[in-house]
Design a protein around this motif. Structure first.
Motif, short mmCIF file in Angstrom:
data_model
loop_
_atom_site.label_atom_id
_atom_site.label_comp_id
_atom_site.label_asym_id
_atom_site.label_seq_id
_atom_site.Cartn_x
_atom_site.Cartn_y
_atom_site.Cartn_z
N GLY A 5 0.82 -1.20 0.00
CA GLY A 5 0.00 0.00 0.00
C GLY A 5 0.86 1.26 0.00
O GLY A 5 0.50 2.27 -0.60
N ALA A 6 2.02 1.16 0.66
CA ALA A 6 2.90 2.34 0.78
C ALA A 6 3.66 2.64 -0.51
O ALA A 6 3.93 3.81 -0.80
N ILE A 7 4.00 1.61 -1.28
CA ILE A 7 4.84 1.82 -2.47
C ILE A 7 4.19 2.80 -3.46
O ILE A 7 4.85 3.75 -3.90
N PRO A 8 2.92 2.63 -3.85
CA PRO A 8 2.31 3.62 -4.76
C PRO A 8 2.27 5.02 -4.15
O PRO A 8 2.44 6.02 -4.87
N ALA A 9 2.08 5.10 -2.82
CA ALA A 9 2.05 6.40 -2.16
C ALA A 9 3.41 7.09 -2.29
O ALA A 9 3.48 8.31 -2.52
N VAL A 10 4.49 6.33 -2.15
CA VAL A 10 5.84 6.89 -2.28
C VAL A 10 6.06 7.40 -3.71
O VAL A 10 6.60 8.49 -3.92
N PHE A 11 5.65 6.63 -4.71
CA PHE A 11 5.84 7.03 -6.10
C PHE A 11 5.04 8.30 -6.42
O PHE A 11 5.55 9.20 -7.10
N LEU A 12 3.81 8.39 -5.94
CA LEU A 12 3.00 9.58 -6.20
C LEU A 12 3.59 10.80 -5.50
O LEU A 12 3.63 11.90 -6.06
N PHE A 13 4.04 10.61 -4.26
CA PHE A 13 4.65 11.70 -3.51
C PHE A 13 5.91 12.19 -4.21
O PHE A 13 6.14 13.39 -4.37
N ALA A 14 6.76 11.24 -4.64
CA ALA A 14 8.01 11.59 -5.33
C ALA A 14 7.72 12.31 -6.64
O ALA A 14 8.42 13.27 -7.01
N LEU A 15 6.70 11.87 -7.35
CA LEU A 15 6.32 12.52 -8.61
C LEU A 15 5.89 13.97 -8.36
O LEU A 15 6.28 14.88 -9.09
N PHE A 16 5.10 14.17 -7.32
CA PHE A 16 4.60 15.50 -6.98
C PHE A 16 5.74 16.43 -6.56
O PHE A 16 5.78 17.60 -6.92
N ARG A 17 6.71 15.89 -5.80
CA ARG A 17 7.83 16.69 -5.30
C ARG A 17 9.03 16.70 -6.26
O ARG A 17 10.05 17.31 -5.97
N GLN A 18 8.92 15.97 -7.36
CA GLN A 18 10.01 15.84 -8.33
C GLN A 18 11.27 15.26 -7.67
O GLN A 18 12.38 15.78 -7.80
N LEU A 19 11.07 14.16 -6.96
CA LEU A 19 12.15 13.45 -6.29
C LEU A 19 12.26 12.05 -6.86
O LEU A 19 11.42 11.63 -7.66
N SER A 20 13.27 11.32 -6.45
CA SER A 20 13.47 9.95 -6.90
C SER A 20 12.75 8.98 -5.95
O SER A 20 13.12 8.86 -4.77
N ALA A 21 11.71 8.31 -6.45
CA ALA A 21 10.98 7.35 -5.62
C ALA A 21 11.88 6.20 -5.21
O ALA A 21 11.81 5.71 -4.07
N ALA A 22 12.74 5.76 -6.12
CA ALA A 22 13.65 4.65 -5.82
C ALA A 22 14.60 5.02 -4.68
O ALA A 22 14.85 4.21 -3.78
#
Length: 310
Positions: A110-127
């Protein structure tokens, strides 16, 4: 005796282990406190890791708020979906998480998609964020598993081994008691006891070992996301074995295979493949960068000669 938990072969006897305590007339479950401690300590370690790797700790503080909410919902939904028979008569009981009923893989996935969306919004690296968070995640899991200890759940089949745990029959769910356990029930002062593998303890110890390995492995990672993939592999490797011991596993419909064991088996196979592919890709990229630098240096050396010819 009814509240006791013992490890007879280790000589450990805990006579009064309650499930909760009263505060201003309200019952506070130890399960919730332990889970909360695991979450907070995991977040703290993640923030320290972000500082060490020269990232902005504020991003991880903001992310933690989102991930905690999503993870709790995911962990509960995962558990409810695969044990629907326990809740279909009273759906409102789904909201009562004080008595347990959380699944680790539900929280993680459940957390993995949240991290990717957050990183996309902040322009950060989800990995990179997943790499930074996975050590704190493993520590949080190691602590959180002790909530199962207070709830008398997540134990395994009968054993008389060194770490065998003895529990009162009346303190556990009747569905978690196997025929083999019934055949070895002991009665002490009119209280009946079962004896089982403390699989929560095994998993907690495995997570701590995984933390130590991750600390070492992070120095040798070659690409962003590699550490998180190694965490999934390492956790899955231990869970494949531990889940096979449990008597309360969530089962895949029609297959009677523990869900977490199946997921762990897939991770153990897939994650090393992804790590190897990522390392090969990184080596190729490194080779191309080196070749391009050599080409540029050679071009600079030839430039003066060309000018003299002109």
């Amino acid at each position: 005796m009814a509240e006791s938990i013992s490890f007879p072969n280790l000589g450990i006897e805990l006579e009064h282990v309650g499930r909760s305590f009263s505060l201003f007339g309200n019952d506070i479950a130890y399960y919730g406190i332990i889970i909360g401690m695991g979450i907070l300590i995991g977040i703290l370690i993640t923030i320290l890791e972000a500082k060490r790797s020269r990232q902005n700790p504020g991003d991880y503080m903001d992310l933690a708020i989102i991930v905690v909410i999503v993870s709790i919902i995911g962990a509960r939904l995962f558990y409810v979906i695969f044990s629907w028979d326990m809740y279909k008569e009273n759906p409102l009981s789904i909201l009562n998480i004080r008595q347990g009923g959380m699944a680790v893989y539900g929280a993680v996935f459940g957390a993995i998609p949240a991290v990717f969306l957050f990183a996309l919004f902040r322009q950060l690296s989800a990995a990179e964020m997943l790499d930074t968070a996975c050590i704190g995640l493993a520590v949080g899991q190691a602590i959180g598993k002790w909530g199962n200890f207070f709830n008398r759940e997540a134990f395994g089949e009968y054993t008389d081994g060194l770490f065998a745990m003895r529990l009162p029959v009346d303190a556990v769910r009747i569905t978690d008691i196997t025929d083999r356990m019934r055949n070895h029930i002991e009665t002490v002062e009119r209280v009946r006891f079962i004896q089982a593998h403390p699989t929560f303890l095994y998993e907690s110890a495995w997570c701590l070992l995984l933390v130590a390995v991750l600390f070492f492995y992070r120095r040798h990672k070659r690409f962003q996301g590699e550490l998180f993939l190694f965490y999934l592999f390492g956790y899955g490797l231990g869970r494949v074995w531990i889940e096979g011991l449990r008597t309360d596993s969530l089962l895949l419909p029609f297959f009677s295979i523990p869900v977490s064991q199946a997921i762990s088996g897939i991770l153990v196979i897939v994650c090393p493949i992804l790590i190897i592919r990522g390392r090969i890709r990184e080596e190729r990229a490194k080779f191309r960068r080196g070749r391009n630098r050599n080409t540029l240096r050679q071009g600079k050396k030839k430039a003066p000669r060309d000018l003299r010819l002109k």
